[in-house]
Design a protein around this motif. Structure first.
Motif, PDB file in Angstrom:
ATOM      1  N   THR A  76       0.763  -1.202  -0.100  1.00  0.00           N
ATOM      2  CA  THR A  76       0.062   0.028  -0.154  1.00  0.00           C
ATOM      3  C   THR A  76       0.741   1.421   0.101  1.00  0.00           C
ATOM      4  OG1 THR A  76      -1.654  -1.244   1.309  1.00  0.00           O
ATOM      5  CG2 THR A  76      -1.757   1.079   1.086  1.00  0.00           C
ATOM      6  N   VAL A  77       0.429   2.373  -0.910  1.00  0.00           N
ATOM      7  CA  VAL A  77       1.068   3.532  -0.879  1.00  0.00           C
ATOM      8  C   VAL A  77      -0.179   4.478  -0.265  1.00  0.00           C
ATOM      9  CG1 VAL A  77       1.760   5.504  -2.416  1.00  0.00           C
ATOM     10  CG2 VAL A  77       3.106   3.259  -2.699  1.00  0.00           C
ATOM     11  N   CYS A  78      -0.024   5.304   0.687  1.00  0.00           N
ATOM     12  CA  CYS A  78      -0.783   6.284   1.020  1.00  0.00           C
ATOM     13  C   CYS A  78      -0.719   7.555   0.353  1.00  0.00           C
ATOM     14  CB  CYS A  78      -0.640   6.415   2.566  1.00  0.00           C
ATOM     15  SG  CYS A  78      -1.011   4.978   3.615  1.00  0.00           S
ATOM     16  N   ALA A  79      -1.884   8.425   0.449  1.00  0.00           N
ATOM     17  CA  ALA A  79      -1.845   9.607  -0.324  1.00  0.00           C
ATOM     18  C   ALA A  79      -0.934  10.814   0.122  1.00  0.00           C
ATOM     19  CB  ALA A  79      -3.204  10.345   0.119  1.00  0.00           C
ATOM     20  N   ASP A  80      -0.339  10.670   1.373  1.00  0.00           N
ATOM     21  CA  ASP A  80       0.677  11.546   1.867  1.00  0.00           C
ATOM     22  C   ASP A  80       1.888  11.200   1.271  1.00  0.00           C
ATOM     23  OD1 ASP A  80       1.053   9.242   3.276  1.00  0.00           O
ATOM     24  OD2 ASP A  80       1.858  10.092   4.932  1.00  0.00           O
ATOM     25  N   PHE A 126     -10.434   4.925  -3.992  1.00  0.00           N
ATOM     26  CA  PHE A 126     -10.855   6.316  -3.675  1.00  0.00           C
ATOM     27  C   PHE A 126     -11.916   6.454  -2.342  1.00  0.00           C
ATOM     28  CE2 PHE A 126     -10.188   7.773  -8.202  1.00  0.00           C
ATOM     29  CZ  PHE A 126      -8.851   7.917  -8.083  1.00  0.00           C
ATOM     30  N   SER A 127     -11.677   7.143  -1.381  1.00  0.00           N
ATOM     31  CA  SER A 127     -12.469   6.973  -0.271  1.00  0.00           C
ATOM     32  C   SER A 127     -13.215   8.432  -0.274  1.00  0.00           C
ATOM     33  CB  SER A 127     -11.739   6.689   1.231  1.00  0.00           C
ATOM     34  OG  SER A 127     -11.356   5.437   1.245  1.00  0.00           O
ATOM     35  N   TYR A 128     -14.769   8.202  -0.065  1.00  0.00           N
ATOM     36  CA  TYR A 128     -15.525   9.378  -0.197  1.00  0.00           C
ATOM     37  C   TYR A 128     -16.323   8.910   0.796  1.00  0.00           C
ATOM     38  CZ  TYR A 128     -13.833  10.405  -4.761  1.00  0.00           C
ATOM     39  OH  TYR A 128     -12.850  10.669  -5.844  1.00  0.00           O
ATOM     40  N   TYR A 129     -16.917  10.041   1.671  1.00  0.00           N
ATOM     41  CA  TYR A 129     -17.995   9.956   2.642  1.00  0.00           C
ATOM     42  C   TYR A 129     -19.057  10.819   2.648  1.00  0.00           C
ATOM     43  CZ  TYR A 129     -14.756   6.707   5.137  1.00  0.00           C
ATOM     44  OH  TYR A 129     -14.064   5.693   5.472  1.00  0.00           O
ATOM     45  N   GLU A 130     -20.355  10.649   3.411  1.00  0.00           N
ATOM     46  CA  GLU A 130     -21.131  11.605   3.082  1.00  0.00           C
ATOM     47  C   GLU A 130     -21.146  12.925   4.150  1.00  0.00           C
ATOM     48  OE1 GLU A 130     -25.254   9.639   3.148  1.00  0.00           O
ATOM     49  OE2 GLU A 130     -24.244   7.851   3.106  1.00  0.00           O
ATOM     50  N   LYS A 131     -20.303  12.684   5.084  1.00  0.00           N
ATOM     51  CA  LYS A 131     -19.968  13.632   5.981  1.00  0.00           C
ATOM     52  C   LYS A 131     -18.654  14.328   5.795  1.00  0.00           C
ATOM     53  CE  LYS A 131     -19.649  11.152   9.756  1.00  0.00           C
ATOM     54  NZ  LYS A 131     -19.404  10.704  11.068  1.00  0.00           N
ATOM     55  N   PRO A 132     -18.451  15.695   5.714  1.00  0.00           N
ATOM     56  CA  PRO A 132     -17.025  16.358   5.456  1.00  0.00           C
ATOM     57  C   PRO A 132     -16.047  16.074   6.808  1.00  0.00           C
ATOM     58  CG  PRO A 132     -18.454  18.013   6.101  1.00  0.00           C
ATOM     59  CD  PRO A 132     -19.346  16.496   6.244  1.00  0.00           C
ATOM     60  N   GLY A 133     -14.639  15.889   6.585  1.00  0.00           N
ATOM     61  CA  GLY A 133     -13.816  15.972   7.471  1.00  0.00           C
ATOM     62  C   GLY A 133     -13.619  14.569   7.986  1.00  0.00           C
ATOM     63  N   VAL A 134     -13.715  13.154   7.435  1.00  0.00           N
ATOM     64  CA  VAL A 134     -13.671  12.258   8.057  1.00  0.00           C
ATOM     65  C   VAL A 134     -12.288  11.758   8.126  1.00  0.00           C
ATOM     66  CG1 VAL A 134     -14.168   9.698   7.774  1.00  0.00           C
ATOM     67  CG2 VAL A 134     -15.891  11.161   7.302  1.00  0.00           C
ATOM     68  N   MET A 135     -12.015  11.342   9.136  1.00  0.00           N
ATOM     69  CA  MET A 135     -10.470  10.806   9.560  1.00  0.00           C
ATOM     70  C   MET A 135     -10.552   9.408  10.136  1.00  0.00           C
ATOM     71  SD  MET A 135      -8.178  13.276   9.244  1.00  0.00           S
ATOM     72  CE  MET A 135      -6.741  13.451  10.712  1.00  0.00           C
ATOM     73  N   PHE A 136      -9.504   8.541  10.070  1.00  0.00           N
ATOM     74  CA  PHE A 136      -9.377   7.294  10.649  1.00  0.00           C
ATOM     75  C   PHE A 136      -8.798   7.757  12.118  1.00  0.00           C
ATOM     76  CE2 PHE A 136      -8.601   3.894   7.329  1.00  0.00           C
ATOM     77  CZ  PHE A 136      -9.983   3.813   6.914  1.00  0.00           C
ATOM     78  N   SER A 137      -8.943   6.555  12.746  1.00  0.00           N
ATOM     79  CA  SER A 137      -8.503   6.690  14.236  1.00  0.00           C
ATOM     80  C   SER A 137      -7.018   5.971  14.064  1.00  0.00           C
ATOM     81  CB  SER A 137      -9.096   5.822  15.124  1.00  0.00           C
ATOM     82  OG  SER A 137      -8.887   4.365  14.838  1.00  0.00           O
ATOM     83  N   ASP A 138      -6.120   6.746  15.045  1.00  0.00           N
ATOM     84  CA  ASP A 138      -4.623   6.218  15.164  1.00  0.00           C
ATOM     85  C   ASP A 138      -4.590   4.592  15.087  1.00  0.00           C
ATOM     86  OD1 ASP A 138      -3.937   8.843  15.261  1.00  0.00           O
ATOM     87  OD2 ASP A 138      -3.102   8.470  17.223  1.00  0.00           O
ATOM     88  N   GLU A 139      -5.473   3.941  15.663  1.00  0.00           N
ATOM     89  CA  GLU A 139      -5.609   2.459  15.722  1.00  0.00           C
ATOM     90  C   GLU A 139      -5.920   1.924  14.109  1.00  0.00           C
ATOM     91  OE1 GLU A 139      -7.176   4.327  17.879  1.00  0.00           O
ATOM     92  OE2 GLU A 139      -5.858   3.965  19.591  1.00  0.00           O
ATOM     93  N   GLY A 163       0.367   0.471   9.171  1.00  0.00           N
ATOM     94  CA  GLY A 163       1.770   0.240  10.166  1.00  0.00           C
ATOM     95  C   GLY A 163       2.385   1.498  10.601  1.00  0.00           C
ATOM     96  N   ARG A 164       1.595   2.753  10.801  1.00  0.00           N
ATOM     97  CA  ARG A 164       2.012   3.823  11.134  1.00  0.00           C
ATOM     98  C   ARG A 164       0.734   4.696  11.411  1.00  0.00           C
ATOM     99  NH1 ARG A 164       2.636   7.946   6.606  1.00  0.00           N
ATOM    100  NH2 ARG A 164       2.160   6.619   4.584  1.00  0.00           N
ATOM    101  N   ALA A 165       0.884   5.509  12.368  1.00  0.00           N
ATOM    102  CA  ALA A 165      -0.232   6.550  12.893  1.00  0.00           C
ATOM    103  C   ALA A 165      -0.390   7.826  11.991  1.00  0.00           C
ATOM    104  CB  ALA A 165       0.102   6.903  14.173  1.00  0.00           C
ATOM    105  N   ALA A 166       0.960   8.275  11.556  1.00  0.00           N
ATOM    106  CA  ALA A 166       0.991   9.639  10.928  1.00  0.00           C
ATOM    107  C   ALA A 166       2.327   9.477   9.725  1.00  0.00           C
ATOM    108  CB  ALA A 166       1.201  10.587  11.775  1.00  0.00           C
TER     109      ALA A 166
END
Ligand SMILES: [Fe+2]
Length: 262
Positions: A97-101, A239-252, A259-262
């Protein structure tokens, strides 16, 4: 964006026009009939290859290798099933996996954030609005599957999954699915067991072409990506889209998936 997406064939930029409305209606009809729709040739010729060239160095050097043995539910147990029930048969998933960041400024992220695409997807999914995700890692993931690797049987957590195939494997790496194997009120454990034993005649295999946008309703349709063979890795953007704005994953969640929180 008109040099990246085939907006002549798929007029996302002409929201509300007769041809836009027709595309939305065709997509909704395909979702209802077969649980998915595909926009083949969504990317202009050469764009999938360009996107792969942008991502490949990061994929080779810094992708997160995810290797798990799991059952189709991705849960350690199901209370009403004995641990040896064949619906809980274990399978193996391996992916990179490559992440957006890790891919700022990439073509894939520009497509993900393209507002007319977000609005088109909302219309096909019957949502008033969709929003890009705020999570810097999860908003878009690019997954690679190499020889011997697969995304094994599962149901999706979200109602719809939106993917863009960038590169196809030489062999394998196909979407295999069994439409409506279960429903919200019938888990159909015996049917799940039959599928896992390779005895479900209604399982179908779809070989997608690079440059295809796929929207898939996978909550009750069991599916997997078959084992990749050959030297070329299968590469796909999720691609991940949500009905709510501002959705974040938890650190867990981030640690679990990446394999990393940030
Ligand atoms: Fe899935």
């Amino acid at each position: 964006m008109k040099d990246i997406l085939d907006l002549d064939r798929y007029p996302l930029d002409r929201e509300g026009s007769a041809e836009w409305q027709r595309l939305v209606e065709q997509s909704i009809a395909a979702l209802e009939a077969g649980g998915m729709f595909n926009l083949e040739g969504f990317l202009r010729p050469g764009v999938a290859e360009m996107a792969v060239r942008e991502i490949k160095p990061v994929m080779d050097a810094r992708s997160h290798v995810h290797k798990r043995t799991h059952n189709i539910y991705f849960k350690p147990d199901i209370p009403e099933l004995a641990p040896d029930h064949p619906a809980l048969r274990k399978v193996e998933t391996i992916s990179h996996t490559v992440c957006a960041d890790q891919i700022p400024g990439s073509t894939v992220l520009a497509i993900y954030e393209y507002e007319p695409l977000v609005r088109f997807l909302a219309a096909t999914m019957g949502k008033a609005r969709l929003h890009v995700m705020q999570d810097p890692l999860a908003r878009t993931n690019v997954m690679a599957y190499r020889a011997g690797e697969a995304l094994n049987w599962h149901f999706d957590r979200s109602e719809f999954t939106t993917t863009l195939l960038l590169q196809q494997a030489e062999r394998g790496g196909d979407l295999e699915y069994r439409t409506d194997l279960r429903s919200d009120d019938n888990p159909n454990y015996d049917g799940v067991a039959r599928l896992l034993e390779g005895r479900d005649p209604q399982a179908r295999i779809l070989r997608m072409k690079p440059g295809t946008l796929n929207v898939f309703r996978g909550k009750n349709t069991a599916h997997r990506v078959t084992t990749v063979e050959g030297n070329r890795e299968r590469m796909i953007a999720v691609f991940s889209y949500y009905e709510k704005p501002g959705v974040m994953f938890s650190d867990e969640e981030r640690i679990g998936f990446y394999g990393r929180a940030a």
